[in-house]
Scaffold this motif. Structure first.
Motif, PDB file in Angstrom:
ATOM      1  N   LYS A  10      -2.874   2.335 -13.122  1.00 52.78           N
ATOM      2  CA  LYS A  10      -2.251   3.661 -13.145  1.00 52.78           C
ATOM      3  C   LYS A  10      -0.768   3.484 -12.949  1.00 52.78           C
ATOM      4  O   LYS A  10      -0.318   2.802 -12.035  1.00 52.78           O
ATOM      5  N   ARG A  11       0.000   4.103 -13.823  1.00 48.22           N
ATOM      6  CA  ARG A  11       1.467   4.100 -13.705  1.00 48.22           C
ATOM      7  C   ARG A  11       1.907   5.455 -13.173  1.00 48.22           C
ATOM      8  O   ARG A  11       1.434   6.481 -13.645  1.00 48.22           O
ATOM      9  N   ILE A  12       2.831   5.435 -12.223  1.00 47.91           N
ATOM     10  CA  ILE A  12       3.328   6.674 -11.634  1.00 47.91           C
ATOM     11  C   ILE A  12       4.843   6.618 -11.602  1.00 47.91           C
ATOM     12  O   ILE A  12       5.431   5.666 -11.104  1.00 47.91           O
ATOM     13  N   GLU A  13       5.457   7.651 -12.127  1.00 48.83           N
ATOM     14  CA  GLU A  13       6.906   7.752 -12.070  1.00 48.83           C
ATOM     15  C   GLU A  13       7.269   8.474 -10.766  1.00 48.83           C
ATOM     16  O   GLU A  13       6.826   9.594 -10.523  1.00 48.83           O
ATOM     17  N   MET A  14       8.033   7.797  -9.950  1.00 47.00           N
ATOM     18  CA  MET A  14       8.457   8.357  -8.665  1.00 47.00           C
ATOM     19  C   MET A  14       9.723   9.182  -8.879  1.00 47.00           C
ATOM     20  O   MET A  14      10.555   8.857  -9.711  1.00 47.00           O
ATOM     21  N   HIS A  15       9.842  10.257  -8.142  1.00 53.29           N
ATOM     22  CA  HIS A  15      11.033  11.125  -8.297  1.00 53.29           C
ATOM     23  C   HIS A  15      11.966  10.983  -7.131  1.00 53.29           C
ATOM     24  O   HIS A  15      11.665  10.721  -6.069  1.00 53.29           O
TER      25      HIS A  15
ATOM     26  N   ILE B 110       0.852  -1.180   0.000  1.00 51.30           N
ATOM     27  CA  ILE B 110       0.000   0.000   0.000  1.00 51.30           C
ATOM     28  C   ILE B 110       0.891   1.234   0.000  1.00 51.30           C
ATOM     29  O   ILE B 110       1.821   1.337   0.795  1.00 51.30           O
ATOM     30  N   TRP B 111       0.592   2.148  -0.921  1.00 49.55           N
ATOM     31  CA  TRP B 111       1.333   3.405  -1.032  1.00 49.55           C
ATOM     32  C   TRP B 111       0.303   4.530  -1.084  1.00 49.55           C
ATOM     33  O   TRP B 111      -0.553   4.547  -1.971  1.00 49.55           O
TER      34      TRP B 111
ATOM     35  N   GLU C 113       6.560  -2.528  -9.369  1.00 48.59           N
ATOM     36  CA  GLU C 113       7.408  -1.344  -9.498  1.00 48.59           C
ATOM     37  C   GLU C 113       8.610  -1.674 -10.357  1.00 48.59           C
ATOM     38  O   GLU C 113       9.070  -2.806 -10.382  1.00 48.59           O
ATOM     39  N   GLN C 114       9.075  -0.693 -11.080  1.00 51.49           N
ATOM     40  CA  GLN C 114      10.230  -0.811 -11.958  1.00 51.49           C
ATOM     41  C   GLN C 114      11.356  -0.012 -11.322  1.00 51.49           C
ATOM     42  O   GLN C 114      11.341   1.213 -11.355  1.00 51.49           O
ATOM     43  N   PRO C 115      12.326  -0.699 -10.690  1.00 52.94           N
ATOM     44  CA  PRO C 115      13.377   0.020  -9.975  1.00 52.94           C
ATOM     45  C   PRO C 115      14.266   0.894 -10.855  1.00 52.94           C
ATOM     46  O   PRO C 115      14.719   1.937 -10.419  1.00 52.94           O
ATOM     47  N   THR C 116      14.484   0.515 -12.124  1.00 48.02           N
ATOM     48  CA  THR C 116      15.375   1.313 -12.962  1.00 48.02           C
ATOM     49  C   THR C 116      14.743   2.630 -13.382  1.00 48.02           C
ATOM     50  O   THR C 116      15.431   3.626 -13.533  1.00 48.02           O
ATOM     51  N   THR C 117      13.437   2.651 -13.570  1.00 47.08           N
ATOM     52  CA  THR C 117      12.763   3.892 -13.954  1.00 47.08           C
ATOM     53  C   THR C 117      12.019   4.528 -12.781  1.00 47.08           C
ATOM     54  O   THR C 117      11.444   5.598 -12.934  1.00 47.08           O
ATOM     55  N   LYS C 118      12.019   3.849 -11.647  1.00 45.91           N
ATOM     56  CA  LYS C 118      11.316   4.324 -10.448  1.00 45.91           C
ATOM     57  C   LYS C 118       9.827   4.530 -10.730  1.00 45.91           C
ATOM     58  O   LYS C 118       9.215   5.480 -10.257  1.00 45.91           O
ATOM     59  N   GLU C 119       9.243   3.603 -11.482  1.00 47.08           N
ATOM     60  CA  GLU C 119       7.827   3.651 -11.801  1.00 47.08           C
ATOM     61  C   GLU C 119       7.093   2.603 -10.969  1.00 47.08           C
ATOM     62  O   GLU C 119       7.593   1.495 -10.783  1.00 47.08           O
ATOM     63  N   ILE C 120       5.904   2.965 -10.476  1.00 46.49           N
ATOM     64  CA  ILE C 120       5.062   2.003  -9.784  1.00 46.49           C
ATOM     65  C   ILE C 120       3.762   1.844 -10.564  1.00 46.49           C
ATOM     66  O   ILE C 120       3.358   2.739 -11.297  1.00 46.49           O
TER      67      ILE C 120
END
Length: 176
Positions: free
Chosen positions: A171-176, A41-42, A50-57
């Motif tokens: 929903k895809r979200i790019e984390m910064h 849960i976020w 999640e994609q660790p290389t692009t920091k996408e969840i």
């Protein structure tokens, strides 16, 4: 042990035990993003990858529509688009219907007889959302196709007269 303690142990197990899910990005060059094992849960949303290389969840919507017609329906074909366009989950908009490839991967990761589905549903219960069900037909491919998590089923064209599909958005979200 108290019930509350057992609940916390079960929740912590679920947080670290969701199976691997790979969800492909529906881009023109068909890049595939491989997500590491994750489910948690976020910000009151359920993350399924999640994609660790692009920091996408990748989130799966808390809300699930039932009794939905497909985009192929003879009289209600616009319903999927209207629900998708207007969906807002807490502070997040711009959700999408899973692509066919994402549906395949959801089925592989959370299909029938897979412990990951129960762990994912535990998270949905925690945030008071509807659970995923093996026997339901979920819409994908902009509402033109459907899939089920049940064993022995496949992704198929959605019917033009049926109004019993379910819709769950991604929903895809790019984390910064």
């Amino acid at each position: 042990m108290s019930i509350k303690t057992l609940w916390h142990i079960a929740l912590l197990s679920a947080l670290y035990a969701c199976e691997h899910i790979e969800l492909s990005e529906s881009t023109h060059d068909k890049q595939v993003s491989s997500f590491r094992d994750t489910c948690y849960i976020w910000n009151d949303h359920v993350v399924i990858g999640e994609q660790p290389t692009t920091k996408e969840i990748v989130l799966l919507s808390l809300y699930e529509w039932g009794e939905m017609p497909s985009a192929n329906h003879t009289s209600d074909s616009a319903m999927v688009g209207m629900m998708t366009d207007g969906y807002q989950e807490l502070e997040l908009g711009q959700w999408q219907v899973p692509t066919t490839e994402e549906a395949k991967q959801l089925k592989a990761a959370y299909g029938e007889n897979n412990e990951s589905l129960e762990r994912l549903n535990l998270l949905f219960r925690k945030v008071e959302a509807l659970e995923l069900h093996n026997d339901a037909r979920y819409l994908c491919d902009e509402g033109r196709k459907s899939f089920s998590l049940a064993s022995g089923t496949s992704i198929a064209n959605a019917g033009s007269k049926i109004k019993t599909y379910r819709l769950r958005l991604l929903k895809r979200i790019e984390m910064h």
